[in-house]
Motif scaffolding. Structure first.
Motif, PDB file in Angstrom:
ATOM      1  N   LEU A  15      27.675  56.156  57.477  1.00  0.00           N
ATOM      2  CA  LEU A  15      27.494  55.101  57.042  1.00  0.00           C
ATOM      3  C   LEU A  15      28.373  54.043  57.448  1.00  0.00           C
ATOM      4  CD1 LEU A  15      26.711  56.266  53.367  1.00  0.00           C
ATOM      5  CD2 LEU A  15      25.176  55.606  54.986  1.00  0.00           C
ATOM      6  N   LEU A  16      29.470  54.018  57.914  1.00  0.00           N
ATOM      7  CA  LEU A  16      30.263  52.944  58.354  1.00  0.00           C
ATOM      8  C   LEU A  16      29.754  52.349  59.848  1.00  0.00           C
ATOM      9  CD1 LEU A  16      33.721  54.235  57.494  1.00  0.00           C
ATOM     10  CD2 LEU A  16      32.472  52.757  56.251  1.00  0.00           C
ATOM     11  N   ASN A  17      28.764  52.980  60.254  1.00  0.00           N
ATOM     12  CA  ASN A  17      28.080  52.621  61.462  1.00  0.00           C
ATOM     13  C   ASN A  17      26.514  51.961  61.117  1.00  0.00           C
ATOM     14  OD1 ASN A  17      30.357  53.005  63.063  1.00  0.00           O
ATOM     15  ND2 ASN A  17      29.724  55.242  63.369  1.00  0.00           N
ATOM     16  N   ASP A  18      26.139  52.112  59.924  1.00  0.00           N
ATOM     17  CA  ASP A  18      24.787  51.637  59.751  1.00  0.00           C
ATOM     18  C   ASP A  18      24.488  50.319  60.143  1.00  0.00           C
ATOM     19  OD1 ASP A  18      22.703  52.894  57.716  1.00  0.00           O
ATOM     20  OD2 ASP A  18      22.840  50.544  57.238  1.00  0.00           O
ATOM     21  N   SER A  19      23.235  49.820  60.091  1.00  0.00           N
ATOM     22  CA  SER A  19      22.759  48.590  60.689  1.00  0.00           C
ATOM     23  C   SER A  19      22.946  47.674  59.565  1.00  0.00           C
ATOM     24  CB  SER A  19      21.264  48.703  61.224  1.00  0.00           C
ATOM     25  OG  SER A  19      20.288  49.182  60.163  1.00  0.00           O
ATOM     26  N   SER A  20      22.969  47.989  58.491  1.00  0.00           N
ATOM     27  CA  SER A  20      22.814  47.180  57.299  1.00  0.00           C
ATOM     28  C   SER A  20      24.540  46.735  56.964  1.00  0.00           C
ATOM     29  CB  SER A  20      22.358  47.779  56.021  1.00  0.00           C
ATOM     30  OG  SER A  20      22.691  47.005  54.804  1.00  0.00           O
ATOM     31  N   TYR A  21      24.928  45.607  56.968  1.00  0.00           N
ATOM     32  CA  TYR A  21      26.223  45.402  56.673  1.00  0.00           C
ATOM     33  C   TYR A  21      26.583  45.670  55.083  1.00  0.00           C
ATOM     34  CZ  TYR A  21      26.504  43.130  60.987  1.00  0.00           C
ATOM     35  OH  TYR A  21      26.471  42.784  62.600  1.00  0.00           O
ATOM     36  N   ILE A  22      25.618  45.514  54.124  1.00  0.00           N
ATOM     37  CA  ILE A  22      25.688  45.879  53.021  1.00  0.00           C
ATOM     38  C   ILE A  22      26.054  47.294  52.693  1.00  0.00           C
ATOM     39  CG2 ILE A  22      24.677  45.655  50.568  1.00  0.00           C
ATOM     40  CD1 ILE A  22      25.191  42.954  51.507  1.00  0.00           C
ATOM     41  N   LEU A  65      32.155  51.400  52.773  1.00  0.00           N
ATOM     42  CA  LEU A  65      33.794  51.423  52.899  1.00  0.00           C
ATOM     43  C   LEU A  65      34.506  51.633  51.562  1.00  0.00           C
ATOM     44  CD1 LEU A  65      36.201  50.865  54.818  1.00  0.00           C
ATOM     45  CD2 LEU A  65      35.877  48.404  54.391  1.00  0.00           C
ATOM     46  N   ARG A  66      34.061  50.850  50.609  1.00  0.00           N
ATOM     47  CA  ARG A  66      34.781  50.749  49.370  1.00  0.00           C
ATOM     48  C   ARG A  66      34.858  52.108  48.560  1.00  0.00           C
ATOM     49  NH1 ARG A  66      36.243  45.569  47.598  1.00  0.00           N
ATOM     50  NH2 ARG A  66      35.168  43.859  48.739  1.00  0.00           N
ATOM     51  N   LYS A  67      33.652  52.893  48.573  1.00  0.00           N
ATOM     52  CA  LYS A  67      33.673  54.202  48.060  1.00  0.00           C
ATOM     53  C   LYS A  67      34.352  55.058  48.544  1.00  0.00           C
ATOM     54  CE  LYS A  67      29.173  53.488  45.358  1.00  0.00           C
ATOM     55  NZ  LYS A  67      28.531  53.971  44.565  1.00  0.00           N
ATOM     56  N   LEU A  68      34.345  55.192  50.003  1.00  0.00           N
ATOM     57  CA  LEU A  68      34.926  56.146  50.757  1.00  0.00           C
ATOM     58  C   LEU A  68      36.656  55.966  50.449  1.00  0.00           C
ATOM     59  CD1 LEU A  68      32.952  56.164  54.024  1.00  0.00           C
ATOM     60  CD2 LEU A  68      33.326  58.051  52.398  1.00  0.00           C
ATOM     61  N   CYS A  69      36.875  54.696  50.624  1.00  0.00           N
ATOM     62  CA  CYS A  69      38.483  54.386  50.306  1.00  0.00           C
ATOM     63  C   CYS A  69      38.812  54.796  48.957  1.00  0.00           C
ATOM     64  CB  CYS A  69      38.769  52.819  50.541  1.00  0.00           C
ATOM     65  SG  CYS A  69      38.679  52.367  52.267  1.00  0.00           S
ATOM     66  N   ASN A 123      30.543  37.404  56.123  1.00  0.00           N
ATOM     67  CA  ASN A 123      31.730  38.073  56.216  1.00  0.00           C
ATOM     68  C   ASN A 123      32.021  39.224  55.126  1.00  0.00           C
ATOM     69  OD1 ASN A 123      33.205  36.301  58.460  1.00  0.00           O
ATOM     70  ND2 ASN A 123      32.448  34.807  57.183  1.00  0.00           N
ATOM     71  N   ASN A 124      31.093  39.682  54.735  1.00  0.00           N
ATOM     72  CA  ASN A 124      31.378  40.801  53.466  1.00  0.00           C
ATOM     73  C   ASN A 124      32.121  41.869  53.816  1.00  0.00           C
ATOM     74  OD1 ASN A 124      29.106  41.784  55.055  1.00  0.00           O
ATOM     75  ND2 ASN A 124      28.510  43.197  53.507  1.00  0.00           N
ATOM     76  N   VAL A 125      31.946  42.575  55.154  1.00  0.00           N
ATOM     77  CA  VAL A 125      32.534  43.676  55.400  1.00  0.00           C
ATOM     78  C   VAL A 125      34.036  43.209  55.786  1.00  0.00           C
ATOM     79  CG1 VAL A 125      32.984  45.382  57.208  1.00  0.00           C
ATOM     80  CG2 VAL A 125      30.625  44.847  56.526  1.00  0.00           C
ATOM     81  N   ARG A 126      34.084  42.233  56.570  1.00  0.00           N
ATOM     82  CA  ARG A 126      35.559  41.597  56.644  1.00  0.00           C
ATOM     83  C   ARG A 126      36.359  41.456  55.670  1.00  0.00           C
ATOM     84  NH1 ARG A 126      39.426  42.228  60.660  1.00  0.00           N
ATOM     85  NH2 ARG A 126      40.773  40.537  60.564  1.00  0.00           N
ATOM     86  N   ILE A 127      35.885  40.766  54.588  1.00  0.00           N
ATOM     87  CA  ILE A 127      36.617  40.687  53.188  1.00  0.00           C
ATOM     88  C   ILE A 127      36.705  41.892  52.710  1.00  0.00           C
ATOM     89  CG2 ILE A 127      36.205  39.643  51.165  1.00  0.00           C
ATOM     90  CD1 ILE A 127      34.703  37.198  52.383  1.00  0.00           C
ATOM     91  N   ALA A 128      35.951  42.756  52.542  1.00  0.00           N
ATOM     92  CA  ALA A 128      36.232  44.166  52.134  1.00  0.00           C
ATOM     93  C   ALA A 128      37.362  44.867  52.812  1.00  0.00           C
ATOM     94  CB  ALA A 128      35.017  45.059  52.076  1.00  0.00           C
ATOM     95  N   TYR A 129      37.430  44.779  54.180  1.00  0.00           N
ATOM     96  CA  TYR A 129      38.486  45.210  54.940  1.00  0.00           C
ATOM     97  C   TYR A 129      39.851  44.591  54.495  1.00  0.00           C
ATOM     98  CZ  TYR A 129      41.323  45.636  59.228  1.00  0.00           C
ATOM     99  OH  TYR A 129      42.525  46.050  59.818  1.00  0.00           O
TER     100      TYR A 129
END
Length: 153
Positions: free
Chosen positions: A1-8, A14-18, A40-46
């Motif tokens: 899922l971390l390589n999915d085409s959907s950034y959402i 990412l949040r759930k796995l962490c 920048n949703n993924v970057r902010i989560a990162y």
């Protein structure tokens, strides 16, 4: 899922796995460290998860910048919510929150008001906010909104 085409999907995964596998946080963060996403949703989560898990330095500065008026309101709102969850405050954060609080779009000014209410409950943060307020050159309407914000507990 971390390589999915959907950034959402990537952000949610990412949040759930962490949360579910804290021993693997570093590996999950490494997989998405160059992914920015939509608004920048993924970057902010990162950045938030890195800061929360103390996996890298300097992320709070980048996160604070995402809350500034250099970015559109969706990115800013996400960054503000992340800063609130981290319970982080400094002069730059207060300036960005004041700026966002005065924005005409409620999808930005309401998260800013909520974050300010939480952060200003800490006396040290309130001292910073009052200093920023006093040092600023505000129009009458801006002064009124910020005074009301500072008075809210």
């Amino acid at each position: 899922l971390l390589n999915d085409s959907s950034y959402i999907t990537i952000e949610i995964a990412l949040r759930k796995l962490c949360r579910l596998y804290p021993e693997k946080v570093d590996a999950y963060l490494e997989r998405v460290k160059e992914v920015y996403g939509i608004n920048n949703n993924v970057r902010i989560a990162y950045l938030e998860l890195s800061e929360k898990n103390n996996t890298a330095g300097g992320n709070i500065l980048e996160l604070t910048d995402y809350a500034s008026n250099h970015y559109e309101f969706r990115t800013r709102a996400r960054a503000i919510e992340a800063i609130e969850r981290l319970n982080y405050c400094n002069e730059a954060v207060i300036k960005n929150l004041f700026n966002a609080r005065l924005y005409t779009n409620n999808r930005l000014n309401l998260p800013a008001a909520k974050a300010l209410k939480l952060l200003l409950a800490v006396p040290q943060n309130m001292t910073i906010a009052k200093a920023v307020f006093e040092a600023g050159k505000w129009q009458k309407w801006e002064r009124k909104i910020l005074q009301e914000t500072l008075a809210t507990k």
